[in-house]
Design a protein around this motif. Structure first.
Motif, PDB file in Angstrom:
ATOM      1  N   ASP A  97       0.820  -1.219   0.000  1.00  9.14           N
ATOM      2  CA  ASP A  97       0.000   0.000   0.000  1.00  9.14           C
ATOM      3  C   ASP A  97       0.852   1.266   0.000  1.00  9.14           C
ATOM      4  O   ASP A  97       0.513   2.254   0.647  1.00  9.14           O
ATOM      5  CB  ASP A  97      -0.967   0.013   1.185  1.00  9.14           C
ATOM      6  N   GLY A  98       1.957   1.255  -0.686  1.00  6.41           N
ATOM      7  CA  GLY A  98       2.780   2.440  -0.832  1.00  6.41           C
ATOM      8  C   GLY A  98       3.831   2.634   0.235  1.00  6.41           C
ATOM      9  O   GLY A  98       4.584   3.596   0.197  1.00  6.41           O
ATOM     10  N   VAL A  99       3.894   1.720   1.217  1.00  4.84           N
ATOM     11  CA  VAL A  99       4.891   1.838   2.276  1.00  4.84           C
ATOM     12  C   VAL A  99       6.302   1.658   1.696  1.00  4.84           C
ATOM     13  O   VAL A  99       7.253   2.274   2.131  1.00  4.84           O
ATOM     14  CB  VAL A  99       4.627   0.803   3.388  1.00  4.84           C
ATOM     15  N   HIS A 100       6.403   0.810   0.704  1.00  7.81           N
ATOM     16  CA  HIS A 100       7.682   0.494   0.082  1.00  7.81           C
ATOM     17  C   HIS A 100       7.543   0.706  -1.421  1.00  7.81           C
ATOM     18  O   HIS A 100       6.514   0.383  -1.996  1.00  7.81           O
ATOM     19  CB  HIS A 100       8.017  -0.978   0.400  1.00  7.81           C
ATOM     20  N   LYS A 101       8.561   1.282  -2.085  1.00  7.44           N
ATOM     21  CA  LYS A 101       8.507   1.531  -3.521  1.00  7.44           C
ATOM     22  C   LYS A 101       9.747   0.974  -4.197  1.00  7.44           C
ATOM     23  O   LYS A 101      10.847   1.087  -3.674  1.00  7.44           O
ATOM     24  CB  LYS A 101       8.398   3.025  -3.792  1.00  7.44           C
ATOM     25  N   CYS A 102       9.555   0.385  -5.372  1.00  5.95           N
ATOM     26  CA  CYS A 102      10.658  -0.106  -6.192  1.00  5.95           C
ATOM     27  C   CYS A 102      10.747   0.781  -7.431  1.00  5.95           C
ATOM     28  O   CYS A 102       9.744   1.018  -8.098  1.00  5.95           O
ATOM     29  CB  CYS A 102      10.406  -1.547  -6.633  1.00  5.95           C
ATOM     30  N   TYR A 103      11.944   1.249  -7.741  1.00  9.84           N
ATOM     31  CA  TYR A 103      12.153   2.159  -8.862  1.00  9.84           C
ATOM     32  C   TYR A 103      12.910   1.487  -9.997  1.00  9.84           C
ATOM     33  O   TYR A 103      13.487   0.422  -9.832  1.00  9.84           O
ATOM     34  CB  TYR A 103      12.933   3.394  -8.397  1.00  9.84           C
ATOM     35  N   HIS A 104      12.932   2.164 -11.144  1.00 12.69           N
ATOM     36  CA  HIS A 104      13.726   1.776 -12.317  1.00 12.69           C
ATOM     37  C   HIS A 104      13.329   0.426 -12.899  1.00 12.69           C
ATOM     38  O   HIS A 104      14.146  -0.249 -13.514  1.00 12.69           O
ATOM     39  CB  HIS A 104      15.221   1.767 -11.979  1.00 12.69           C
ATOM     40  N   GLY A 105      12.099   0.000 -12.699  1.00  5.34           N
ATOM     41  CA  GLY A 105      11.660  -1.282 -13.242  1.00  5.34           C
ATOM     42  C   GLY A 105      11.781  -2.437 -12.274  1.00  5.34           C
ATOM     43  O   GLY A 105      11.506  -3.580 -12.639  1.00  5.34           O
ATOM     44  N   GLY A 106      12.189  -2.165 -11.036  1.00  6.47           N
ATOM     45  CA  GLY A 106      12.230  -3.219 -10.022  1.00  6.47           C
ATOM     46  C   GLY A 106      10.824  -3.690  -9.705  1.00  6.47           C
ATOM     47  O   GLY A 106       9.863  -2.937  -9.840  1.00  6.47           O
ATOM     48  N   LYS A 107      10.696  -4.923  -9.289  1.00  2.00           N
ATOM     49  CA  LYS A 107       9.386  -5.502  -8.997  1.00  2.00           C
ATOM     50  C   LYS A 107       9.279  -5.876  -7.520  1.00  2.00           C
ATOM     51  O   LYS A 107      10.231  -6.359  -6.925  1.00  2.00           O
ATOM     52  CB  LYS A 107       9.169  -6.742  -9.854  1.00  2.00           C
ATOM     53  N   CYS A 108       8.104  -5.653  -6.950  1.00  2.00           N
ATOM     54  CA  CYS A 108       7.840  -6.021  -5.556  1.00  2.00           C
ATOM     55  C   CYS A 108       7.571  -7.520  -5.477  1.00  2.00           C
ATOM     56  O   CYS A 108       6.714  -8.038  -6.182  1.00  2.00           O
ATOM     57  CB  CYS A 108       6.609  -5.299  -5.027  1.00  2.00           C
ATOM     58  N   LEU A 109       8.320  -8.194  -4.626  1.00  2.00           N
ATOM     59  CA  LEU A 109       8.143  -9.626  -4.443  1.00  2.00           C
ATOM     60  C   LEU A 109       8.134  -9.972  -2.962  1.00  2.00           C
ATOM     61  O   LEU A 109       8.789  -9.311  -2.158  1.00  2.00           O
ATOM     62  CB  LEU A 109       9.287 -10.403  -5.107  1.00  2.00           C
TER      63      LEU A 109
END
Length: 139
Positions: A97-109
């Motif tokens: 819910d936006g607590v953590h963000k991945c940039y530059h094309g990184g994916k949340c896993l």
């Protein structure tokens, strides 16, 4: 007939109000665009004012390099979901819910556990690249 005409006029007025309410922000954004020198990316719209990056992380209290400037000559690009930066050229993914963000094309896993054994999200940067096409490493 008078009653029907009054209802028709009232309905038409209400419909016009709803249309103006819905397109009003777009019309304002388009009007602001005429003075904007930014080349907004990813279907973003140029807006007057300074953008707010406060919902994005910092590094030791310092904004990330693409969040340092919130406007150029009093304008910024209003980014669609999943993009950030002054001209909306940075892709990111929201995790938790936006607590953590991945940039530059990184994916949340999922895949990490906290000290209590709860699953935690991390950024898999194996496909992430910087502006020059250099690949990021790590998770």
């Amino acid at each position: 007939r008078t009653t029907i005409r009054a209802r028709t006029t009232t309905t038409a007025t209400a419909t016009l109000f709803v249309i103006l309410l819905l397109i009003g922000p777009i019309a304002i954004a388009m009007a602001d665009d005429s003075q904007c020198t930014l080349q907004c990316m990813n279907d973003s719209i140029c807006m007057k004012g300074t953008t707010d990056f406060s919902d994005h992380p910092t590094k030791d209290g310092v904004p990330l390099e693409f969040h340092v400037n919130g406007d150029k000559d009093g304008y910024h690009c209003s980014c669609p979901h999943g993009f950030t930066g002054l001209k909306c050229g940075r892709k990111y993914a929201n995790c938790n819910d936006g607590v953590h963000k991945c940039y530059h094309g990184g994916k949340c896993l999922e895949g990490l556990e906290d000290i209590y054994g709860n699953d935690q999200l991390y950024c898999d940067c194996s496909e992430a690249q910087d502006d020059n096409g250099m690949q990021y490493v790590g998770k």
